[in-house]
Design a protein around this motif. Structure first.
Motif, PDB file in Angstrom:
ATOM      1  N   GLY A 157       0.804  -1.216   0.000  1.00  0.00           N
ATOM      2  CA  GLY A 157       0.000   0.000   0.000  1.00  0.00           C
ATOM      3  C   GLY A 157       0.836   1.264   0.000  1.00  0.00           C
ATOM      4  N   ARG A 158       2.120   1.148  -0.402  1.00  0.00           N
ATOM      5  CA  ARG A 158       3.053   2.282  -0.493  1.00  0.00           C
ATOM      6  C   ARG A 158       3.129   3.052   0.821  1.00  0.00           C
ATOM      7  NH1 ARG A 158       1.995   2.757  -6.180  1.00  0.00           N
ATOM      8  NH2 ARG A 158       1.637   0.579  -6.706  1.00  0.00           N
ATOM      9  N   GLU A 159       3.031   2.294   1.935  1.00  0.00           N
ATOM     10  CA  GLU A 159       3.162   2.833   3.283  1.00  0.00           C
ATOM     11  C   GLU A 159       2.065   3.842   3.615  1.00  0.00           C
ATOM     12  OE1 GLU A 159       7.156   4.089   4.000  1.00  0.00           O
ATOM     13  OE2 GLU A 159       7.985   2.089   3.629  1.00  0.00           O
ATOM     14  N   ASN A 160       0.897   3.662   3.000  1.00  0.00           N
ATOM     15  CA  ASN A 160      -0.296   4.420   3.387  1.00  0.00           C
ATOM     16  C   ASN A 160      -1.014   3.637   4.487  1.00  0.00           C
ATOM     17  OD1 ASN A 160      -0.925   6.827   1.373  1.00  0.00           O
ATOM     18  ND2 ASN A 160      -0.041   5.155   0.164  1.00  0.00           N
ATOM     19  N   GLU A 161      -0.864   4.089   5.707  1.00  0.00           N
ATOM     20  CA  GLU A 161      -1.389   3.333   6.836  1.00  0.00           C
ATOM     21  C   GLU A 161      -2.901   3.171   6.766  1.00  0.00           C
ATOM     22  OE1 GLU A 161      -1.070   3.290  11.729  1.00  0.00           O
ATOM     23  OE2 GLU A 161       0.068   4.737  10.554  1.00  0.00           O
ATOM     24  N   ASP A 162      -3.623   4.209   6.313  1.00  0.00           N
ATOM     25  CA  ASP A 162      -5.069   4.118   6.261  1.00  0.00           C
ATOM     26  C   ASP A 162      -5.518   3.050   5.258  1.00  0.00           C
ATOM     27  OD1 ASP A 162      -4.109   5.696   4.123  1.00  0.00           O
ATOM     28  OD2 ASP A 162      -6.046   6.675   3.875  1.00  0.00           O
ATOM     29  N   ILE A 163      -4.821   2.964   4.134  1.00  0.00           N
ATOM     30  CA  ILE A 163      -5.175   1.964   3.123  1.00  0.00           C
ATOM     31  C   ILE A 163      -4.892   0.559   3.630  1.00  0.00           C
ATOM     32  CG2 ILE A 163      -4.437   1.027   0.894  1.00  0.00           C
ATOM     33  CD1 ILE A 163      -4.365   3.846  -0.181  1.00  0.00           C
ATOM     34  N   SER A 164      -3.744   0.363   4.273  1.00  0.00           N
ATOM     35  CA  SER A 164      -3.408  -0.973   4.781  1.00  0.00           C
ATOM     36  C   SER A 164      -4.416  -1.418   5.833  1.00  0.00           C
ATOM     37  CB  SER A 164      -1.986  -0.987   5.352  1.00  0.00           C
ATOM     38  OG  SER A 164      -1.858  -0.103   6.451  1.00  0.00           O
ATOM     39  N   GLU A 165      -4.871  -0.499   6.675  1.00  0.00           N
ATOM     40  CA  GLU A 165      -5.873  -0.848   7.692  1.00  0.00           C
ATOM     41  C   GLU A 165      -7.203  -1.227   7.055  1.00  0.00           C
ATOM     42  OE1 GLU A 165      -6.049   2.525  10.243  1.00  0.00           O
ATOM     43  OE2 GLU A 165      -4.198   2.030  11.327  1.00  0.00           O
ATOM     44  N   LEU A 166      -7.597  -0.513   6.015  1.00  0.00           N
ATOM     45  CA  LEU A 166      -8.840  -0.836   5.305  1.00  0.00           C
ATOM     46  C   LEU A 166      -8.770  -2.235   4.695  1.00  0.00           C
ATOM     47  CD1 LEU A 166      -9.484   2.534   3.396  1.00  0.00           C
ATOM     48  CD2 LEU A 166     -10.793   1.676   5.336  1.00  0.00           C
ATOM     49  N   VAL A 167      -7.651  -2.551   4.082  1.00  0.00           N
ATOM     50  CA  VAL A 167      -7.496  -3.841   3.417  1.00  0.00           C
ATOM     51  C   VAL A 167      -7.516  -4.990   4.419  1.00  0.00           C
ATOM     52  CG1 VAL A 167      -5.879  -5.270   2.102  1.00  0.00           C
ATOM     53  CG2 VAL A 167      -6.312  -2.916   1.410  1.00  0.00           C
ATOM     54  N   ILE A 168      -6.804  -4.846   5.523  1.00  0.00           N
ATOM     55  CA  ILE A 168      -6.780  -5.898   6.543  1.00  0.00           C
ATOM     56  C   ILE A 168      -8.175  -6.093   7.134  1.00  0.00           C
ATOM     57  CG2 ILE A 168      -5.935  -6.508   8.837  1.00  0.00           C
ATOM     58  CD1 ILE A 168      -3.913  -6.994   6.635  1.00  0.00           C
ATOM     59  N   GLU A 169      -8.878  -5.002   7.396  1.00  0.00           N
ATOM     60  CA  GLU A 169     -10.239  -5.102   7.932  1.00  0.00           C
ATOM     61  C   GLU A 169     -11.151  -5.845   6.956  1.00  0.00           C
ATOM     62  OE1 GLU A 169     -13.903  -2.214   9.491  1.00  0.00           O
ATOM     63  OE2 GLU A 169     -11.937  -1.343   9.015  1.00  0.00           O
ATOM     64  N   ALA A 170     -11.011  -5.540   5.676  1.00  0.00           N
ATOM     65  CA  ALA A 170     -11.829  -6.208   4.663  1.00  0.00           C
ATOM     66  C   ALA A 170     -11.492  -7.694   4.584  1.00  0.00           C
ATOM     67  CB  ALA A 170     -11.626  -5.546   3.308  1.00  0.00           C
ATOM     68  N   ALA A 171     -10.211  -8.029   4.647  1.00  0.00           N
ATOM     69  CA  ALA A 171      -9.787  -9.434   4.589  1.00  0.00           C
ATOM     70  C   ALA A 171     -10.367 -10.218   5.767  1.00  0.00           C
ATOM     71  CB  ALA A 171      -8.265  -9.527   4.591  1.00  0.00           C
ATOM     72  N   GLN A 172     -10.325  -9.624   6.949  1.00  0.00           N
ATOM     73  CA  GLN A 172     -10.888 -10.291   8.128  1.00  0.00           C
ATOM     74  C   GLN A 172     -12.397 -10.409   8.038  1.00  0.00           C
ATOM     75  OE1 GLN A 172      -9.298  -7.797  11.246  1.00  0.00           O
ATOM     76  NE2 GLN A 172      -7.326  -8.858  11.289  1.00  0.00           N
ATOM     77  N   MET A 173     -13.018  -9.465   7.362  1.00  0.00           N
ATOM     78  CA  MET A 173     -14.463  -9.466   7.227  1.00  0.00           C
ATOM     79  C   MET A 173     -14.951 -10.608   6.325  1.00  0.00           C
ATOM     80  SD  MET A 173     -16.770  -6.104   6.365  1.00  0.00           S
ATOM     81  CE  MET A 173     -16.100  -5.174   7.749  1.00  0.00           C
ATOM     82  N   VAL A 174     -14.237 -10.838   5.222  1.00  0.00           N
ATOM     83  CA  VAL A 174     -14.660 -11.905   4.304  1.00  0.00           C
ATOM     84  C   VAL A 174     -14.193 -13.275   4.773  1.00  0.00           C
ATOM     85  CG1 VAL A 174     -14.713 -10.343   2.338  1.00  0.00           C
ATOM     86  CG2 VAL A 174     -12.653 -11.663   2.772  1.00  0.00           C
ATOM     87  N   GLY A 175     -13.098 -13.329   5.514  1.00  0.00           N
ATOM     88  CA  GLY A 175     -12.627 -14.586   6.068  1.00  0.00           C
ATOM     89  C   GLY A 175     -11.662 -15.340   5.171  1.00  0.00           C
ATOM     90  N   ARG A 176     -10.899 -16.235   5.786  1.00  0.00           N
ATOM     91  CA  ARG A 176      -9.856 -16.991   5.071  1.00  0.00           C
ATOM     92  C   ARG A 176     -10.441 -17.873   3.975  1.00  0.00           C
ATOM     93  NH1 ARG A 176      -4.573 -18.507   6.203  1.00  0.00           N
ATOM     94  NH2 ARG A 176      -3.892 -20.373   5.106  1.00  0.00           N
ATOM     95  N   GLU A 177     -11.563 -18.525   4.271  1.00  0.00           N
ATOM     96  CA  GLU A 177     -12.174 -19.436   3.289  1.00  0.00           C
ATOM     97  C   GLU A 177     -12.507 -18.704   1.992  1.00  0.00           C
ATOM     98  OE1 GLU A 177     -16.076 -22.366   2.856  1.00  0.00           O
ATOM     99  OE2 GLU A 177     -15.525 -21.563   4.820  1.00  0.00           O
ATOM    100  N   LYS A 178     -13.070 -17.505   2.118  1.00  0.00           N
ATOM    101  CA  LYS A 178     -13.414 -16.721   0.927  1.00  0.00           C
ATOM    102  C   LYS A 178     -12.153 -16.280   0.189  1.00  0.00           C
ATOM    103  CE  LYS A 178     -16.488 -14.557  -1.641  1.00  0.00           C
ATOM    104  NZ  LYS A 178     -17.522 -15.286  -2.398  1.00  0.00           N
ATOM    105  N   LEU A 179     -11.119 -15.888   0.926  1.00  0.00           N
ATOM    106  CA  LEU A 179      -9.871 -15.441   0.308  1.00  0.00           C
ATOM    107  C   LEU A 179      -9.190 -16.569  -0.465  1.00  0.00           C
ATOM    108  CD1 LEU A 179      -8.392 -13.304   3.229  1.00  0.00           C
ATOM    109  CD2 LEU A 179      -9.288 -12.428   1.073  1.00  0.00           C
ATOM    110  N   MET A 180      -9.439 -17.804  -0.061  1.00  0.00           N
ATOM    111  CA  MET A 180      -8.808 -18.945  -0.724  1.00  0.00           C
ATOM    112  C   MET A 180      -9.559 -19.384  -1.969  1.00  0.00           C
ATOM    113  SD  MET A 180      -6.091 -19.578   1.059  1.00  0.00           S
ATOM    114  CE  MET A 180      -5.576 -21.223   0.608  1.00  0.00           C
ATOM    115  N   GLU A 181     -10.775 -18.876  -2.175  1.00  0.00           N
ATOM    116  CA  GLU A 181     -11.549 -19.259  -3.354  1.00  0.00           C
ATOM    117  C   GLU A 181     -10.833 -18.812  -4.621  1.00  0.00           C
ATOM    118  OE1 GLU A 181     -15.591 -17.948  -3.320  1.00  0.00           O
ATOM    119  OE2 GLU A 181     -16.081 -18.974  -1.445  1.00  0.00           O
TER     120      GLU A 181
END
Length: 516
Positions: A157-181
């Motif tokens: 995220g080019r060291e944009n802390e706000d963007i990295s936090e958004l992405v991690i929150e979204a990843a946790q929201m959809v879950g590992r199973e969905k990310l592996m699809e």
């Protein structure tokens, strides 16, 4: 002529190598357009079109996609970057640099007199060996709250802390199973708008507004119908319409269709999403009944709506079923809202599969476009790391692989070993470019790292781009996803051997246009 002799290393200036020389120069030119963007100290590129419109970015695939490229070999390299972006969503600059380096190093061996077939075979062996070793040194990620996943998001995220936090929150929201699809891409969840407040929410955004402003802009506790067809009466053949029977049949179908609409209203359907058009009479009836309708929705969004709400996409013929039979196709969501400033509809709280939307905002159109690209890169990197683990970044892993490939070269018999040597040399390029972009001497720094990696038997030592000293990339939190690096090297190997295999370039004659 003298210049060609010097470049080829041949006293004759062998004309058979002219295609290779031309292709190598074209590939080098393409790599030079993006290499300055690599690493934490990489700079941006300004793209300007004939109308004066400007894009400022350090995204490799954006630069390559928008720049004017005429040479066929150069286009092959651009296609590698596009393939890397489509498959991985990140690593386009690395893939381009590796491909260019493999072509250059392979060409050097050919100009020294090594048969090109042997060079190509050796490159193939070297790349396969490096890919195997890459898998062996990968570090897995088991949990979505892993600190390394956060570092990967921050780096991509080019060291944009706000963007990295958004992405991690979204990843946790959809879950590992969905990310592996296989068919799910977290980067597709990124939406940008210059007037939006950046946020993540559990749901989806449809890139459409409600079809009639008389329809409600907000609904709560909503039953959802997804129609993969036109919400219109069944058509009657034009020839049949010329007959009295055909006209009567058309009127009959219209009456049946209006009965279907009445049925949907009685079933308390609150949202109807249609991938084609909607009949005007049906539109008016549904608006009067307080039903929100979205027409001409992209099929990808229709599928998202169905998956998120638990609905089943139906054709209009299925709408004739009884309410009890149709009930199985009905989905549900907690809220539907038409965000008029964004011209998008938010569907959230579905009973089906979890979805997350990353809404990225910025002050201007130019800035929001770049923030969207950065966020997509971060999302792709996070998903890749979940799927395949991570490696030390900053070119450290590639340098360690180069050392392994050099050892492997000694076990290869015959002239193919020169092709393997080309792979080892090409794997030095990522770190050398990162170091050069940071303002240090790449030859000096890369050799220092190489010696210390060998002494400590480490694959994670690299250069601290702030201080210029050797440092452990893992300890610094500089890491990259394995699938991104793997695909970049694999694609680079494929395109470089394809370019090296070109013996002659022939301009095709124009074929006469066919006339009816």
């Amino acid at each position: 002529m003298e210049r060609q002799k010097e470049f080829t290393g041949s006293d004759k200036g062998d004309s058979r190598l002219s295609a290779l020389q031309t292709n190598t120069s074209a590939v080098r030119a393409i790599a030079s357009a993006v290499e300055g963007t690599l690493g934490p100290k990489g700079l941006d590129t300004m793209l300007v079109d004939n109308r004066g419109e400007v894009i400022v970015t350090n995204d490799g695939v954006t630069i390559l996609d928008r720049m004017e490229v005429k040479h066929p070999a150069a286009r092959m390299l651009v296609n590698v970057a596009k393939a890397q972006q489509e498959e991985m969503g990140d690593g386009t600059t690395t893939a381009t640099l590796l491909a260019a380096a493999l072509v250059e190093e392979g060409a050097k061996q050919v100009f020294r007199g090594v048969p090109v077939a042997k060079v190509i075979a050796g490159i193939g062996k070297g790349v396969r060996f490096a890919l195997q070793k890459m898998q062996e040194i990968a570090r897995p990620i088991w949990e979505l709250d892993d600190e390394w996943l956060q570092r990967i998001a921050f780096t991509a995220g080019r060291e944009n802390e706000d963007i990295s936090e958004l992405v991690i929150e979204a990843a946790q929201m959809v879950g590992r199973e969905k990310l592996m699809e296989k068919n799910f891409k977290l980067c597709d969840c990124v939406v940008a708008h210059p007037r939006a407040e950046s946020e993540v929410f559990a749901g989806i955004l449809i890139n459409k507004g409600r079809m009639n402003l008389q329809m409600p802009a907000y609904k709560h506790d909503v039953r959802v119908l997804a129609v993969g067809d036109a919400l219109e009466p069944e058509p009657v053949d034009e020839e049949a319409l010329a007959t009295e029977a055909g006209f009567a049949r058309q009127m009959e179908l219209k009456d049946e269709f209006l009965q279907v609409i009445e049925k949907l209203i009685q079933m308390d359907i609150g949202l109807i999403v249609v991938d084609r058009g909607v009949d005007p009479v049906a539109e008016e009836m549904l608006a009067d009944a307080g039903v929100m309708v979205i027409q001409r929705v992209h099929h990808r969004d229709l599928v998202k709506v169905a998956e998120h709400t638990g609905a089943r996409i139906v054709k209009r013929s299925a709408l004739r079923k009884t309410p009890e039979e149709l009930e199985a196709a009905i989905g549900h969501c907690e809220e539907v809202e038409d965000h008029e400033p964004y011209q998008r509809i938010r569907v959230s709280g579905g009973r089906g599969k979890p979805f997350a939307t990353i809404l990225v905002g910025a002050s201007t159109e130019e800035v929001v476009g770049e923030r969207e690209r950065i966020c997509k890169d971060a999302a792709s990197a996070v998903q890749a790391a979940v799927r395949g683990g991570f490696l030390p970044g900053g070119g450290a892993a590639e340098l360690a692989l180069a050392r392994e490939v050099e050892k492997y070269r000694d076990s290869v018999q015959g002239m193919e070993r020169f092709g393997v040597a080309a792979v080892a040399e090409a794997l030095h390029r990522p770190m050398a470019q990162v170091v050069a972009n940071a303002g240090f001497n790449p030859l000096e720094k890369v050799e220092a790292v190489k010696a210390l990696q060998l002494k400590r038997q480490s694959d994670s030592l690299g250069i601290d781009c702030d201080r210029g000293n050797v440092a452990d990339m893992i300890e610094m939190g500089v890491v990259d996803p394995v699938p991104v690096k793997y695909h970049a090297l694999q694609a680079a190997g494929e395109v470089s051997t394809a370019i090296l295999r070109i013996h002659t370039i022939v301009k095709m004659r124009d074929l006469p246009e066919l006339t009816e």
